[in-house]
Scaffold this active site. Structure first.
Site, short mmCIF file in Angstrom:
data_model
loop_
_atom_site.label_atom_id
_atom_site.label_comp_id
_atom_site.label_asym_id
_atom_site.label_seq_id
_atom_site.Cartn_x
_atom_site.Cartn_y
_atom_site.Cartn_z
N ARG A 160 0.87 -1.18 0.00
CA ARG A 160 0.00 0.00 0.00
C ARG A 160 0.90 1.23 0.00
O ARG A 160 2.05 1.18 0.48
CB ARG A 160 -0.89 0.03 1.25
CG ARG A 160 -1.82 -1.17 1.37
CD ARG A 160 -2.60 -1.12 2.68
NE ARG A 160 -3.54 -2.23 2.80
CZ ARG A 160 -3.28 -3.40 3.37
NH1 ARG A 160 -2.07 -3.62 3.88
NH2 ARG A 160 -4.19 -4.34 3.45
N LYS A 210 -1.67 -2.22 7.67
CA LYS A 210 -3.08 -2.06 8.00
C LYS A 210 -3.46 -3.05 9.10
O LYS A 210 -3.12 -4.23 9.03
CB LYS A 210 -3.94 -2.29 6.76
CG LYS A 210 -5.38 -1.85 6.93
CD LYS A 210 -6.12 -1.91 5.61
CE LYS A 210 -7.53 -1.38 5.76
NZ LYS A 210 -8.26 -1.41 4.48
N HIS A 259 -2.60 2.34 -5.77
CA HIS A 259 -3.43 1.17 -5.47
C HIS A 259 -3.68 0.34 -6.73
O HIS A 259 -3.87 -0.87 -6.65
CB HIS A 259 -4.74 1.60 -4.83
CG HIS A 259 -5.22 0.63 -3.79
ND1 HIS A 259 -4.53 0.40 -2.62
CD2 HIS A 259 -6.31 -0.18 -3.76
CE1 HIS A 259 -5.18 -0.51 -1.90
NE2 HIS A 259 -6.25 -0.88 -2.57
N ARG A 272 -1.02 -2.09 -6.97
CA ARG A 272 -1.27 -3.18 -6.03
C ARG A 272 -2.29 -4.17 -6.63
O ARG A 272 -2.10 -5.39 -6.55
CB ARG A 272 -1.77 -2.60 -4.71
CG ARG A 272 -2.12 -3.61 -3.62
CD ARG A 272 -2.40 -2.83 -2.33
NE ARG A 272 -3.20 -3.56 -1.37
CZ ARG A 272 -2.71 -4.37 -0.43
NH1 ARG A 272 -1.41 -4.59 -0.36
NH2 ARG A 272 -3.51 -4.98 0.43
N HIS A 329 -3.95 -9.18 3.68
CA HIS A 329 -5.40 -9.24 3.90
C HIS A 329 -5.70 -10.17 5.07
O HIS A 329 -5.19 -11.29 5.12
CB HIS A 329 -6.12 -9.77 2.66
CG HIS A 329 -6.20 -8.79 1.54
ND1 HIS A 329 -6.48 -9.15 0.24
CD2 HIS A 329 -6.06 -7.44 1.52
CE1 HIS A 329 -6.50 -8.08 -0.54
NE2 HIS A 329 -6.25 -7.03 0.22
N TYR A 341 -10.03 -10.60 -6.73
CA TYR A 341 -9.13 -10.68 -7.87
C TYR A 341 -9.42 -11.91 -8.73
O TYR A 341 -9.02 -11.96 -9.88
CB TYR A 341 -7.67 -10.68 -7.41
CG TYR A 341 -7.32 -9.40 -6.71
CD1 TYR A 341 -7.23 -8.21 -7.42
CD2 TYR A 341 -7.15 -9.35 -5.33
CE1 TYR A 341 -6.95 -7.02 -6.79
CE2 TYR A 341 -6.87 -8.16 -4.69
CZ TYR A 341 -6.78 -7.01 -5.42
OH TYR A 341 -6.52 -5.82 -4.77
#
Length: 280
Positions: free
Chosen positions: A131, A156, A222, A225, A248, A257
């Site tokens: 990120r 995150k 992003h 990414r 994640h 995805y």
């Protein structure tokens, strides 16, 4: 100094270890409500809060922004002990498939970027899936240039993880950092740590110079990414490994995805061979 309820709520979020970005968002939304309505949300009826959200929507808020406002107000009402907070239902957000850049487009962006630093940033974002906030928080010592490993500290959700980057990215980073062995990895001309906004502007400019129409594919950190994830999937990398590389917490987040990888989908479709042998 005595804090009001909203200030105490924000203080609780800080104690929970929420990120600065999250805290800033909560504070902004609650203070906006206070300024517009003139009362603390905790002292307002559910009907009043719904009327406020409806006014925000009619004033131009998109569904995603309205969703965040509703979630924040629900969380705050729950914190103050209101039992009717569930009556505020965040709007449903239609799931948009992420756009991706092709490897050729990313290569063109790297070549179009003027500085070695900018080339290194684009390549590191793409080949590691970081990120933009994670990239800006990197220090030189977070990179193992011998093995092509980057350690993300406090990503995150305050989670640490590792990712990898290519030999091409290693070579550019070596050229860029020179003899530096510590401190912020990417710095501006004043020698200070680069900020996400600086990186976003640079990538947009590189995309434009590379001839990628902004109306067709908006070039952002992003999007690099998204491209990283999709291209790994195209090369048959297990989605659970992609989940780890992206950081994640839920596999469901990564699974978007699987709907984007058109080349993989078409390959499996063609394997089914639905041709009927009809002469045309």
């Amino acid at each position: 100094m005595r804090m009001n309820r909203i200030e105490r709520f924000i203080a609780e979020l800080e104690l929970e270890g929420k990120s600065k970005h999250t805290i800033k968002t909560y504070k902004s939304i609650l203070n906006t409500f206070l300024n517009v309505v003139g009362r603390d949300p905790a002292d307002c009826s559910i009907e009043k809060i719904k009327d406020y959200l409806l006014e925000r929507r009619r004033s131009g808020y998109n569904i995603s922004t309205l969703y965040i406002h509703a979630v924040v107000l629900r969380r705050y009402l729950s914190w103050v002990g209101r039992t009717d907070y569930e009556s505020i239902r965040p709007p449903r957000i239609g799931r948009k498939l992420p756009e991706v850049l092709t490897p050729e487009e990313i290569r063109s962006m790297v070549e179009a970027a003027g500085r070695i630093r900018d080339k290194a940033i684009i390549l590191l974002l793409y080949t590691s899936g970081l990120r933009v906030s994670e990239l800006c928080n990197l220090n030189v010592e977070d990179l193992d240039l011998e093995r092509g490993i980057v350690r993300v500290r406090g990503g995150k959700g305050r989670k640490d993880r590792i990712s990898f980057f290519t030999r091409e990215a290693v070579d550019l980073i070596r050229q860029y950092i020179g003899q530096r062995r510590s401190g912020p990895l990417f710095i501006n001309k004043e020698g200070r740590r680069m900020r996400p906004l600086n990186v976003q502007r640079m990538i947009k400019k590189a995309g434009k110079k590379a001839g990628i129409p902004d109306w067709q594919k908006r070039c952002t950190p992003h999007k690099l990414r998204h491209s990283f994830s999709t291209h790994l999937l195209d090369r048959n990398v297990d989605i659970r490994y992609i989940q780890e590389l992206l950081g994640h917490s839920s596999l469901a987040t990564t699974q978007i995805y699987t709907h984007v990888s058109v080349s993989t989908l078409k390959k499996h479709y063609e394997l089914a061979n639905l041709e009927l042998g009809i002469e045309t």
